[in-house]
Structure formats: structure tokens, C-alpha cells
Scaffold this motif. Sequence first.
Motif, PDB file in Angstrom:
ATOM      1  N   GLU A 189       0.325   8.861 -13.496  1.00 28.08           N
ATOM      2  CA  GLU A 189      -0.983   8.986 -12.853  1.00 28.08           C
ATOM      3  C   GLU A 189      -1.130   8.034 -11.656  1.00 28.08           C
ATOM      4  O   GLU A 189      -1.913   8.294 -10.742  1.00 28.08           O
ATOM      5  N   THR A 190      -0.390   6.950 -11.674  1.00 26.27           N
ATOM      6  CA  THR A 190      -0.474   5.967 -10.585  1.00 26.27           C
ATOM      7  C   THR A 190       0.857   5.763  -9.871  1.00 26.27           C
ATOM      8  O   THR A 190       0.972   4.921  -8.981  1.00 26.27           O
ATOM      9  N   TYR A 191       1.859   6.530 -10.235  1.00 22.98           N
ATOM     10  CA  TYR A 191       3.210   6.393  -9.687  1.00 22.98           C
ATOM     11  C   TYR A 191       3.202   6.749  -8.199  1.00 22.98           C
ATOM     12  O   TYR A 191       2.788   7.829  -7.806  1.00 22.98           O
ATOM     13  N   PHE A 192       3.678   5.837  -7.352  1.00 19.86           N
ATOM     14  CA  PHE A 192       3.653   6.075  -5.903  1.00 19.86           C
ATOM     15  C   PHE A 192       5.034   6.442  -5.371  1.00 19.86           C
ATOM     16  O   PHE A 192       6.070   6.115  -5.955  1.00 19.86           O
ATOM     17  N   ASN A 193       5.016   7.112  -4.227  1.00 19.87           N
ATOM     18  CA  ASN A 193       6.236   7.515  -3.553  1.00 19.87           C
ATOM     19  C   ASN A 193       6.699   6.402  -2.615  1.00 19.87           C
ATOM     20  O   ASN A 193       5.883   5.735  -1.985  1.00 19.87           O
ATOM     21  N   GLY A 221       0.852  -1.183   0.000  1.00 20.79           N
ATOM     22  CA  GLY A 221       0.000   0.000   0.000  1.00 20.79           C
ATOM     23  C   GLY A 221       0.885   1.229   0.000  1.00 20.79           C
ATOM     24  O   GLY A 221       1.859   1.298   0.753  1.00 20.79           O
ATOM     25  N   ALA A 222       0.582   2.205  -0.851  1.00 21.12           N
ATOM     26  CA  ALA A 222       1.426   3.393  -0.966  1.00 21.12           C
ATOM     27  C   ALA A 222       0.585   4.581  -1.422  1.00 21.12           C
ATOM     28  O   ALA A 222      -0.600   4.444  -1.733  1.00 21.12           O
ATOM     29  N   VAL A 254      12.097   1.234  -9.292  1.00 23.87           N
ATOM     30  CA  VAL A 254      12.067  -0.238  -9.248  1.00 23.87           C
ATOM     31  C   VAL A 254      10.777  -0.735  -8.608  1.00 23.87           C
ATOM     32  O   VAL A 254      10.116  -1.642  -9.125  1.00 23.87           O
ATOM     33  N   LEU A 255      10.403  -0.168  -7.484  1.00 23.55           N
ATOM     34  CA  LEU A 255       9.191  -0.596  -6.789  1.00 23.55           C
ATOM     35  C   LEU A 255       7.955  -0.383  -7.659  1.00 23.55           C
ATOM     36  O   LEU A 255       7.049  -1.227  -7.694  1.00 23.55           O
ATOM     37  N   ASN A 256       7.916   0.742  -8.360  1.00 22.97           N
ATOM     38  CA  ASN A 256       6.777   1.003  -9.244  1.00 22.97           C
ATOM     39  C   ASN A 256       6.752   0.037 -10.418  1.00 22.97           C
ATOM     40  O   ASN A 256       5.681  -0.417 -10.841  1.00 22.97           O
ATOM     41  N   ALA A 257       7.938  -0.292 -10.935  1.00 28.54           N
ATOM     42  CA  ALA A 257       8.003  -1.185 -12.091  1.00 28.54           C
ATOM     43  C   ALA A 257       7.589  -2.609 -11.726  1.00 28.54           C
ATOM     44  O   ALA A 257       6.871  -3.273 -12.479  1.00 28.54           O
ATOM     45  N   VAL A 258       8.029  -3.081 -10.566  1.00 29.71           N
ATOM     46  CA  VAL A 258       7.793  -4.480 -10.187  1.00 29.71           C
ATOM     47  C   VAL A 258       6.439  -4.677  -9.505  1.00 29.71           C
ATOM     48  O   VAL A 258       5.765  -5.686  -9.725  1.00 29.71           O
ATOM     49  N   PHE A 259       6.021  -3.706  -8.684  1.00 30.04           N
ATOM     50  CA  PHE A 259       4.796  -3.895  -7.886  1.00 30.04           C
ATOM     51  C   PHE A 259       3.663  -2.921  -8.246  1.00 30.04           C
ATOM     52  O   PHE A 259       2.570  -3.027  -7.694  1.00 30.04           O
TER      53      PHE A 259
END
Length: 334
Positions: free
Chosen positions: A155-159, A133-134, A197-202
Motif C-alpha cells: 500500500e505504501t511501496y514506492f517505485n 520523496g517518491a 532495499v530502498l523501501n526496506a531502509v527508507f
Amino acid sequence: MIEIALAFQDKDGQYAEHAGVVLASIFHHTSSQIHVHILHDASLTENNKRKFNKLIAKHNHTISYYSITLPEDMLQVLANINSIDVWTQACMYRLLLPSITPAEKIIYLDCDVLVTMDINELWQVELNDKYLGAIWDQGIMEVAPIVSAKGLNPETYFNSGVILFGLNNIRQNTNWYQEMLNFLRTFPDVTMPDQDVLNAVFGANYLPLDIRFNSFNMAIVDHDYNNKIVHFAGDEKCWNKDSSGLALYRKFLDLTPWRAFKAKLKRRKRKVSYVKRRFPRKSNRRIIYKRKIKIIRTRISPLSLFQLKLIRTVRRRKGTVINTRIQYQRRIKR
């Protein structure tokens, strides 16, 4: 029990203090039992570990330390990524949480956040089958073309500064680690290595959370820091002298062993103060205040010292010590 993770390198000796402030802000607002996971390298000193332990013991929580050495294959990949020098290797520690901690889920926090809410609210979020969750990155539109070039959706890219990881869900994907390395090999020009990386994989299977759980300082109207996790992302950090969050940072610093140490030093400095010369430069007298005891000294030329024998007397008058040349006897050779 709530599981909290923080990661940092401490080469300048400051980030342990910042991490301690984050924990103090959490403990101040949360009554639930907490287990803290500190991901660090060899730069974390034993002295700072003792301070962490003291802070944890004060609130009856528990703590684990993980001395991190990045895997060789990750180090080889990072050697080609220039931006890692900006963020340091510590930013990659969070990527290894599924493999180094036994927890089923965990809240990861950057060291530039301050928590003014009960963090149990975030802990109670149900992830179900989501990897994590982010919160949407509130500054990503400024660099939207850069992340879009990596196949990521602004639009959905999380920190990555505040993340509720579903570690068991991630472990079910046995290729999660290799997928991370593959992305970094494909895009060595990433500007935010861990976050991209986190955005790409998850990113295709994550739960968007309320912005209250990761509110960027620059986006908070009138600096209303109540009941949220405030993230001082960017150049302005809450410990900077000109930061709008400095007062809040100092409030929580006062609750840590780091503040106690600084206060002790200040008390020492107040005991010994010096007053500048009150006489013309040509004068051979000066007044020094030392520990509130007035001392008057008279300078003696080298020639006089050679010729005269100094008899020193000390007189005490109303708590004042006076050191002065009182009597001299000329040496007489017979």
C-alpha cells in the motif's frame, strides 16, 4: 541549482543515447540551472562523453561523471542474488548517492522516463526530515504477495525510477549502508533489488509525492503525456518501434547529438543507391546508379582479356559517364 542524477551501464552502446534523451526532455521544459551527475562504469565511451558534454554546453548547464566500482562487501552480497543479472549492477548505483555526491539533495531518474514538465516543480518539494520523496508503484499490486513476504507494505511501496533524495537526511543515519546490506543478506531472493532495499531502509520515513512525478505509461489514460514525468516501466520502452511513446522519444532525440550523428549517416546512404539488374540474368550488361551518375559497364570474358588489348575511352554526354569497350587490337607475335 537543480541536481539531477542518472545511472547506467552501456555495454550495447544504447543507454547513453537514452540518458541523453532524458536530459534533452528536461532541458526543453526547464529554464533553471541544472547540474547533471552521470553514474557509469567503464562501458561509457569517450565518444558518448563528448556527446553529453556537447548537449550540456548547448544549454549552459554543468556535468560530473562518476566511474562506479561497487564496494567489495556489496559485490559479495550481490553474488547470491540471482535477479541482479536481470537488472544489471547499474541499478545499485543509486544506492550509493549519499556517499559519492556532495549534493544536499538530488533528483534521481531512470533512463526510461521522458519529462514533459518543468522539473523545478519536483525540485522545490520540501522534504523536511524525510529521507526521500517518491511515488507509489502503480504496478506493485500484481506482485503484492512477493513484496509482502519481505516485510514490505504494498500500500505504501514506492517505485525507484524517480526519487527526490534528501542526501543530508540520509547521511544523518550513519547505518544506512549497513542496513541495505543486511536486508540483501536476509532476502537474497529479492526480485527488484534496488527498489526493495530502498523501501526496506527508507520506507518508514519517506514523503509520498503526486503521481504526476512518476506516471507509469500503462496507467496513463489516452496516453496524455503532457505536464508529467512519464515512466515506461515494464517491457514497453519509449524507444521501441511499437511503443506509444516513440514519437515523443524521437522528438527529444532530435534535440541531442545522437540524432545528429544518425541523420548524417542517413544522408550518406541517400547519396549512394543501387538499382537492381534490369536485364535478363543471361545478359552481360547491367546498369548501376552511383551518386546520380549513370554508368554503363560491359562485362568481358577472361578469354577476351587475355587475347585482346583493351583501349578504354571515356565519353561525357550531358553529365553521363559511359564506360564501354570501344576498340581492341589483337596481339600479334612476330
